[in-house]
Design an enzyme around this catalytic site. Structure first.
Site, short mmCIF file in Angstrom:
data_model
loop_
_atom_site.label_atom_id
_atom_site.label_comp_id
_atom_site.label_asym_id
_atom_site.label_seq_id
_atom_site.Cartn_x
_atom_site.Cartn_y
_atom_site.Cartn_z
N HIS A 35 5.92 56.19 81.02
CA HIS A 35 4.77 55.73 80.88
C HIS A 35 4.12 55.55 82.27
O HIS A 35 4.87 55.00 83.29
CB HIS A 35 4.44 54.49 80.02
CG HIS A 35 5.19 54.74 78.74
ND1 HIS A 35 4.53 55.31 77.63
CD2 HIS A 35 6.52 54.01 78.39
CE1 HIS A 35 5.57 54.89 76.79
NE2 HIS A 35 6.57 54.54 76.95
N ARG A 126 -0.12 61.62 70.17
CA ARG A 126 0.73 60.81 69.64
C ARG A 126 0.25 59.97 68.30
O ARG A 126 -0.76 59.54 68.52
CB ARG A 126 1.25 59.67 70.81
CG ARG A 126 2.68 58.79 70.41
CD ARG A 126 2.90 57.89 71.34
NE ARG A 126 4.32 57.53 71.06
CZ ARG A 126 4.67 56.45 71.79
NH1 ARG A 126 3.81 55.31 72.35
NH2 ARG A 126 6.18 55.94 71.47
N TYR A 159 5.58 58.12 66.52
CA TYR A 159 6.75 57.06 66.49
C TYR A 159 6.53 56.11 65.38
O TYR A 159 5.39 55.89 64.72
CB TYR A 159 6.11 56.26 67.69
CG TYR A 159 6.89 55.24 68.16
CD1 TYR A 159 8.35 55.14 67.93
CD2 TYR A 159 6.42 54.22 68.94
CE1 TYR A 159 9.22 54.29 68.46
CE2 TYR A 159 7.52 53.13 69.39
CZ TYR A 159 8.66 53.26 69.36
OH TYR A 159 9.57 52.32 69.41
N ASP A 251 12.21 56.34 79.24
CA ASP A 251 11.09 55.28 78.58
C ASP A 251 10.75 54.26 79.69
O ASP A 251 9.99 53.12 79.25
CB ASP A 251 11.64 54.47 77.57
CG ASP A 251 10.55 53.85 76.70
OD1 ASP A 251 9.50 54.18 76.64
OD2 ASP A 251 11.04 52.63 76.34
#
Ligand code: 0GY
Length: 304
Positions: A35, A126, A159, A251
């Protein structure tokens, strides 16, 4: 520091000084889940977000990429930036061909906005079903978005957490694109691999060859902590059963971590324990993400 950050007692900054990994990724390796956050003065966090992350700049991300031995990033829009993808698109412009993006969009996103994101390198949207992170979006709204982005050749990243999978299966099976499940569908690693929850996830991939998964986030799934021994068997099972449908990512900067802040070098050293041959590592780190996110490079190559 903002008022919200002061209120977040469990807020943690990313590891300031990760160790250099022992494992050397293959040439062209892709970190397929990370990110960029803020900086908040330029790219403010969303109203109504469930947590406030530390600022995590594109410069820091690209420096970490190089330090860990990776060549490319897939940058994923996280809930704290809501549906405003400006920080993501800005990072993609800086990275050029070395990054692709996964955006979060609202149903009223315009074709023009999608085209701008596509030009910047966004290749997926997403859909977040994690209740502690986002307010629920109706499935028909997600389906409308899926049908629009399918026309651009994008795919869907989802997710969710393991207890929610059973209810989600029909929806996931109805999506018209490749579907990538974040973090192995978040199994409870306190339950054995044979438990119905993880077996249901394996069956989902067995039955649907358009469904992929990221074998990422041992630091979120672990009960025992580093070096994440209790997560290895889950990731390794998936890598060996679905070698051409798995992705891996750091991540970084590990938003919303409560237990500990991982050392990214240690996370890279998990890779040879879950992908135990050079062929599996090449598929996981290079061939699979390149096929999914950079396929137009092949087409350009084929035409020239
Ligand atoms: C992750 C995990 C988390 C956060 C988000 O969108 C998000 O805010 O994905 C989490 O808290 O589990 O993939 O970064």
């Amino acid at each position: 520091m903002s008022e919200k950050q002061v209120m977040d007692a469990d807020y943690r900054p990313f590891h300031p000084n990760p160790t250099r990994p022992t494992f050397v990724p293959p040439i062209g390796a892709v970190d397929a889940h990370n990110h960029v956050f803020g900086p908040s003065e330029k790219f403010p966090y969303a109203q109504g977000r469930k947590y406030t992350p530390c600022d995590a700049s594109k410069e820091k991300l690209f420096a970490l990429r190089n330090f860990l031995g990776f060549e490319r990033n897939v940058i994923v829009q996280a809930s704290c930036h809501g549906r405003n993808n400006d920080a993501l698109v800005d990072a993609l412009h800086t990275a050029g061909d070395l990054a692709r993006g996964v955006a979060v969009v609202s149903p009223d996103v315009t074709d023009q906005e999608l085209a701008v994101m596509d030009a910047a390198g966004v290749r997926a949207v997403r859909f977040n079903f994690v209740k502690r992170l986002v307010d629920a979006t109706p499935k028909d709204v997600f389906m409308g978005i899926a049908q629009r982005v399918a026309k651009l050749g994008w795919h869907i990243v989802v997710y969710f957490e393991a207890p929610d999978l059973e209810e989600l299966v029909p929806f996931l099976q109805s999506l018209p694109t490749i579907v990538v499940v974040d973090h192995m569908g978040r199994p409870d690693v306190g339950k054995p691999i044979e438990h119905e929850d993880f077996q249901r996830f394996i069956r989902l991939l067995d039955d649907n060859d358009n469904i992929w998964t990221k074998v990422s986030c041992p630091e979120r799934l672990t009960i025992d902590g580093p070096p994440y021994d209790d997560v290895i068997a889950f990731s390794r099972t998936l890598v060996e059963r679905f070698p051409d449908r798995v992705l891996w990512g750091t991540d970084w900067p590990h938003p919303n971590m409560k237990s500990h802040m991982p050392d990214d070098g240690m996370l890279v050293d998990v890779i040879p324990r879950i992908a135990t041959t050079e062929a599996l590592q090449q598929a996981l780190l290079v061939d699979n993400p390149m096929r999914l996110y950079w396929s137009e490079n092949d087409e350009k190559g084929a035409k020239s």
